[in-house]
Write a protein that holds these residues in place. Structure first.
Motif: not given
Length: 378
Positions: A120-129, A34-43, A45-53
């Protein structure tokens, strides 16, 4: 307490299924937590980043993530993050190494490289890696990103076996004391520092067999010996040496008669040869090889092979696992006497035995160092 979880980094080479690798501050989690899902909600474009692996052959991946909660007093230091991953690695890879010897097959992530965080990690604003390490500082666009796991180790699942939740809890108490409570006692620091060296010893020796050398074995063995020496180091007023490590190994509560008998020859140098217990004899051989390797003395690949044909590098993990169990306090330990007297129930004693099965695995692993080697096709 409802905690808000945010992602610190992704680990694409490991698939975490247990939910116990964490506390109130940091957690290593997989897709179904459930913490994984919480992080997706709080990040953003985090899901889009993860889907690119994806894997090297195009298969879809969903990386595990290292998360931080808002209970953490501030952003974790790199040392705290690195040490947290060390205690997870110790709770998984040490026992994988042991069972690989006893079961003669791989039963999980064999190398600590599997737990490497992706640069590489998605930035806090979700715009840049963003990527930042000693060799690289860069930013890039999310749309053009393609993430991959390590090309050197397979993507592997960490299940409930052979991971040890109780062992993780013991180590997590020390980690919390050091990095959250800021109780800087020498014992905790020595244990965590020792684990850092063990993590290095558990790394893949070479990314490809074409470049692997037996000199890599010497480097790895040197790291193992260093892990033991750091573990028993008494602090600024003293120093670590081989005898102090042997003193610790002798206090390990071995059960097997073969582990208790002092019938194994150890060469202490200077013409001094003595019969000691098996674990002690193996450690003396490790230090002799380490010294020859680091001092530039003649060494060969056969020096790393024991009399029965097995490799000495098959055994440090079992000794180290038992040494850690000996120095770590275990508040959940239940003795046979406590169960017989009624202080603890038989169910509690049974759960204790289940949680400490690693001791049997470690002993069986070490016995393989002197037993006739079975045929490879068995």
């Amino acid at each position: 307490m409802n905690l808000k979880w945010t992602a610190l980094g992704v680990l694409p080479s490991i698939d975490i299924t247990p939910t116990y690798f964490g506390g109130d501050y940091l957690a290593l989690v997989g897709l179904n937590d459930h913490r994984y899902r919480d992080a997706l909600a709080n990040g953003p474009n985090l899901l889009q980043f993860l889907q690119k692996f994806e894997g090297s052959h195009g298969e879809s991946l969903r990386p595990s993530m290292l998360l931080r909660s808002d209970a953490h007093p501030d952003r974790p230091t790199s040392e705290a993050i690195s040490s947290f991953l060390d205690i997870v690695i110790a709770s998984v890879v040490l026992d994988v190494r042991v069972r690989a010897v006893t079961w003669r097959r791989n039963v999980g992530p064999f190398y600590s490289d599997s737990f490497d965080m992706y640069p590489w990690m998605i930035g806090p604003d979700g715009r840049r890696l963003v990527a930042q390490n000693a060799a690289l500082w860069a930013v890039h666009e999310l749309d053009r990103f393609r993430g991959m796991p390590s090309a050197a180790v397979p993507v592997q699942q960490v299940g409930t076996e052979p991971a040890h939740p109780r062992f993780f809890k013991q180590l997590h108490r020390i980690w919390k004391s050091q990095f959250i409570d800021e109780t800087d006692d020498w014992t905790s620091r020595a244990i965590l520092r020792s684990l850092k060296m063990a993590t290095s010893a558990l790394r893949l020796s070479s990314a490809t067999g074409a470049t692997e050398s037996f000199y890599d074995y010497g480097r790895i063995l040197s790291l193992w010996v260093s892990a033991f020496e750091i573990l028993i180091h008494p602090g600024a007023a003293g120093k670590a040496n081989r005898q102090k490590v042997l003193d610790l190994i002798k206090t390990i509560p071995w059960q097997s008669r073969m582990l208790l008998e002092e019938v194994h020859t150890a060469d202490f140098g200077g013409g001094k040869v003595a019969n000691v217990r098996l674990a002690s004899a193996l450690y003396v051989e490790m230090t002799n090889l380490r010294n020859d390797f680091l001092h530039g003395n003649p060494v060969s690949s056969e020096d790393f092979r024991l009399a029965n044909g097995t490799m000495i590098l098959s055994y440090p993990a079992a000794i180290f696992r038992m040494a850690l169990a000996t120095v770590l306090p275990d508040p959940e330990e239940v003795t046979r006497e406590a169960a017989l007297s009624g202080l603890k129930t038989h169910d509690e004693y049974g759960q204790h035995l289940q949680a400490t099965r690693y001791r049997n695995d470690c002993e069986e692993c070490l016995v393989a160092a002197v037993m006739p080697r079975p045929p490879d096709d068995e």
